[in-house]
Scaffold this motif. Structure first.
Motif, PDB file in Angstrom:
ATOM      1  N   TRP A   8     -35.947  -3.486 -13.295  1.00  0.00           N
ATOM      2  CA  TRP A   8     -35.788  -2.161 -13.893  1.00  0.00           C
ATOM      3  C   TRP A   8     -37.116  -1.660 -14.449  1.00  0.00           C
ATOM      4  CZ3 TRP A   8     -31.893   0.405 -12.288  1.00  0.00           C
ATOM      5  CH2 TRP A   8     -30.668  -0.208 -12.045  1.00  0.00           C
ATOM      6  N   GLN A   9     -37.886  -2.552 -15.055  1.00  0.00           N
ATOM      7  CA  GLN A   9     -39.194  -2.147 -15.578  1.00  0.00           C
ATOM      8  C   GLN A   9     -40.105  -1.681 -14.440  1.00  0.00           C
ATOM      9  OE1 GLN A   9     -40.400  -5.677 -17.681  1.00  0.00           O
ATOM     10  NE2 GLN A   9     -39.585  -4.911 -19.619  1.00  0.00           N
ATOM     11  N   ARG A  10     -40.098  -2.403 -13.325  1.00  0.00           N
ATOM     12  CA  ARG A  10     -40.934  -1.997 -12.176  1.00  0.00           C
ATOM     13  C   ARG A  10     -40.516  -0.631 -11.644  1.00  0.00           C
ATOM     14  NH1 ARG A  10     -40.210  -7.447 -10.766  1.00  0.00           N
ATOM     15  NH2 ARG A  10     -38.710  -6.878  -9.167  1.00  0.00           N
ATOM     16  N   GLN A  11     -39.205  -0.397 -11.543  1.00  0.00           N
ATOM     17  CA  GLN A  11     -38.737   0.889 -11.032  1.00  0.00           C
ATOM     18  C   GLN A  11     -39.137   2.035 -11.956  1.00  0.00           C
ATOM     19  OE1 GLN A  11     -34.580   0.817 -10.066  1.00  0.00           O
ATOM     20  NE2 GLN A  11     -34.819  -0.825  -8.573  1.00  0.00           N
ATOM     21  N   ILE A  12     -39.012   1.828 -13.261  1.00  0.00           N
ATOM     22  CA  ILE A  12     -39.406   2.864 -14.218  1.00  0.00           C
ATOM     23  C   ILE A  12     -40.899   3.138 -14.110  1.00  0.00           C
ATOM     24  CG2 ILE A  12     -39.640   3.401 -16.677  1.00  0.00           C
ATOM     25  CD1 ILE A  12     -37.038   1.717 -17.103  1.00  0.00           C
ATOM     26  N   LEU A  13     -41.715   2.089 -14.079  1.00  0.00           N
ATOM     27  CA  LEU A  13     -43.173   2.255 -14.008  1.00  0.00           C
ATOM     28  C   LEU A  13     -43.604   2.909 -12.694  1.00  0.00           C
ATOM     29  CD1 LEU A  13     -44.333  -1.105 -15.614  1.00  0.00           C
ATOM     30  CD2 LEU A  13     -44.480   1.201 -16.602  1.00  0.00           C
ATOM     31  N   GLU A  14     -42.939   2.573 -11.588  1.00  0.00           N
ATOM     32  CA  GLU A  14     -43.268   3.186 -10.292  1.00  0.00           C
ATOM     33  C   GLU A  14     -43.009   4.693 -10.324  1.00  0.00           C
ATOM     34  OE1 GLU A  14     -41.023   1.050  -7.351  1.00  0.00           O
ATOM     35  OE2 GLU A  14     -42.220  -0.768  -7.623  1.00  0.00           O
ATOM     36  N   ARG A  15     -41.895   5.100 -10.892  1.00  0.00           N
ATOM     37  CA  ARG A  15     -41.586   6.536 -10.968  1.00  0.00           C
ATOM     38  C   ARG A  15     -42.550   7.258 -11.901  1.00  0.00           C
ATOM     39  NH1 ARG A  15     -35.013   6.212 -10.925  1.00  0.00           N
ATOM     40  NH2 ARG A  15     -34.885   5.529  -8.768  1.00  0.00           N
ATOM     41  N   LEU A  16     -42.897   6.628 -13.010  1.00  0.00           N
ATOM     42  CA  LEU A  16     -43.868   7.251 -13.916  1.00  0.00           C
ATOM     43  C   LEU A  16     -45.239   7.366 -13.245  1.00  0.00           C
ATOM     44  CD1 LEU A  16     -43.150   5.719 -17.433  1.00  0.00           C
ATOM     45  CD2 LEU A  16     -42.816   8.069 -16.698  1.00  0.00           C
ATOM     46  N   ALA A  17     -45.597   6.382 -12.427  1.00  0.00           N
ATOM     47  CA  ALA A  17     -46.889   6.406 -11.736  1.00  0.00           C
ATOM     48  C   ALA A  17     -46.980   7.575 -10.759  1.00  0.00           C
ATOM     49  CB  ALA A  17     -47.119   5.093 -11.001  1.00  0.00           C
ATOM     50  N   ARG A  18     -45.836   8.040 -10.270  1.00  0.00           N
ATOM     51  CA  ARG A  18     -45.825   9.201  -9.364  1.00  0.00           C
ATOM     52  C   ARG A  18     -45.961  10.517 -10.124  1.00  0.00           C
ATOM     53  NH1 ARG A  18     -40.533   8.161  -6.086  1.00  0.00           N
ATOM     54  NH2 ARG A  18     -40.381   6.145  -7.077  1.00  0.00           N
ATOM     55  N   GLY A  19     -46.131  10.426 -11.443  1.00  0.00           N
ATOM     56  CA  GLY A  19     -46.365  11.619 -12.243  1.00  0.00           C
ATOM     57  C   GLY A  19     -45.116  12.343 -12.690  1.00  0.00           C
ATOM     58  N   LYS A  20     -43.985  11.665 -12.670  1.00  0.00           N
ATOM     59  CA  LYS A  20     -42.737  12.300 -13.086  1.00  0.00           C
ATOM     60  C   LYS A  20     -42.228  11.662 -14.368  1.00  0.00           C
ATOM     61  CE  LYS A  20     -41.080  13.601  -8.565  1.00  0.00           C
ATOM     62  NZ  LYS A  20     -39.918  13.698  -7.712  1.00  0.00           N
ATOM     63  N   VAL A  21     -41.421  12.422 -15.079  1.00  0.00           N
ATOM     64  CA  VAL A  21     -40.676  11.811 -16.171  1.00  0.00           C
ATOM     65  C   VAL A  21     -39.444  11.159 -15.549  1.00  0.00           C
ATOM     66  CG1 VAL A  21     -41.495  13.476 -17.856  1.00  0.00           C
ATOM     67  CG2 VAL A  21     -39.340  13.888 -16.704  1.00  0.00           C
ATOM     68  N   VAL A  22     -38.875  10.207 -16.239  1.00  0.00           N
ATOM     69  CA  VAL A  22     -37.748   9.465 -15.687  1.00  0.00           C
ATOM     70  C   VAL A  22     -36.541   9.599 -16.608  1.00  0.00           C
ATOM     71  CG1 VAL A  22     -36.933   7.205 -14.924  1.00  0.00           C
ATOM     72  CG2 VAL A  22     -39.345   7.799 -14.655  1.00  0.00           C
ATOM     73  N   ILE A  23     -35.479  10.211 -16.082  1.00  0.00           N
ATOM     74  CA  ILE A  23     -34.205  10.240 -16.803  1.00  0.00           C
ATOM     75  C   ILE A  23     -33.592   8.865 -16.565  1.00  0.00           C
ATOM     76  CG2 ILE A  23     -31.961  11.337 -17.013  1.00  0.00           C
ATOM     77  CD1 ILE A  23     -33.319  13.852 -15.717  1.00  0.00           C
ATOM     78  N   LEU A  24     -33.469   8.082 -17.628  1.00  0.00           N
ATOM     79  CA  LEU A  24     -33.195   6.661 -17.454  1.00  0.00           C
ATOM     80  C   LEU A  24     -31.777   6.326 -17.019  1.00  0.00           C
ATOM     81  CD1 LEU A  24     -35.297   5.347 -20.416  1.00  0.00           C
ATOM     82  CD2 LEU A  24     -35.799   5.140 -17.981  1.00  0.00           C
ATOM     83  N   THR A  25     -30.784   6.939 -17.604  1.00  0.00           N
ATOM     84  CA  THR A  25     -29.421   6.566 -17.229  1.00  0.00           C
ATOM     85  C   THR A  25     -28.589   7.802 -16.937  1.00  0.00           C
ATOM     86  OG1 THR A  25     -28.694   6.558 -19.529  1.00  0.00           O
ATOM     87  CG2 THR A  25     -29.444   4.466 -18.616  1.00  0.00           C
ATOM     88  N   GLY A  26     -27.560   7.597 -16.180  1.00  0.00           N
ATOM     89  CA  GLY A  26     -26.657   8.680 -15.831  1.00  0.00           C
ATOM     90  C   GLY A  26     -25.297   8.116 -15.488  1.00  0.00           C
ATOM     91  N   PRO A  27     -24.379   8.986 -15.118  1.00  0.00           N
ATOM     92  CA  PRO A  27     -23.018   8.531 -14.816  1.00  0.00           C
ATOM     93  C   PRO A  27     -22.936   7.625 -13.584  1.00  0.00           C
ATOM     94  CG  PRO A  27     -23.233  10.905 -14.451  1.00  0.00           C
ATOM     95  CD  PRO A  27     -24.518  10.426 -15.034  1.00  0.00           C
ATOM     96  N   GLU A  28     -23.979   7.614 -12.763  1.00  0.00           N
ATOM     97  CA  GLU A  28     -23.954   6.770 -11.566  1.00  0.00           C
ATOM     98  C   GLU A  28     -24.214   5.296 -11.882  1.00  0.00           C
ATOM     99  OE1 GLU A  28     -28.193   8.090 -12.123  1.00  0.00           O
ATOM    100  OE2 GLU A  28     -26.256   9.048 -12.230  1.00  0.00           O
ATOM    101  N   HIS A  29     -24.656   4.998 -13.105  1.00  0.00           N
ATOM    102  CA  HIS A  29     -24.916   3.615 -13.504  1.00  0.00           C
ATOM    103  C   HIS A  29     -23.709   3.022 -14.230  1.00  0.00           C
ATOM    104  CE1 HIS A  29     -29.103   5.298 -13.385  1.00  0.00           C
ATOM    105  NE2 HIS A  29     -29.223   4.228 -12.620  1.00  0.00           N
TER     106      HIS A  29
END
Length: 105
Positions: A8-29
């Protein structure tokens, strides 16, 4: 003993590296996934790799990860609220975040 960031940490960091903010959780989780994602995000925030803020998205407070060096997002005020359990929770601030691309509207 940890050997580096978890999945999960890698996925969050990868998305942030692409220059986006990351909405961490949603109803799909699932509940367990939401807990794991939040735990990963809090660990990254403690290590100084991101900043966590709370936003209302479609009327629901969501935890959002933003880059530490992003000037726009880091100018936003943060507010803590004490819960009945004595813990400090993040209170959503008044910006509307588009759920599809993570851009403020």
């Amino acid at each position: 003993m940890s050997r580096g960031p978890g999945i999960w940490q890698r996925q969050i960091l990868e998305r942030l590296a692409r220059g986006k903010v990351v909405i961490l959780t949603g109803p799909e989780h699932t509940h367990a996934e939401q807990n794991a994602i939040r735990r990963a995000a809090y660990t990254l925030e403690k290590a100084g790799k991101l900043r966590l803020i709370s936003h209302r998205i479609h009327g629901v407070a969501r935890l959002v990860a933003v880059p530490v060096d992003d000037e726009l997002w880091n100018q936003l005020p943060t507010r803590g609220v004490y819960g009945l359990d004595g813990k400090i929770y993040r209170k959503p601030i008044g910006i509307i975040l588009h759920p599809d691309d993570g851009e403020p509207r």
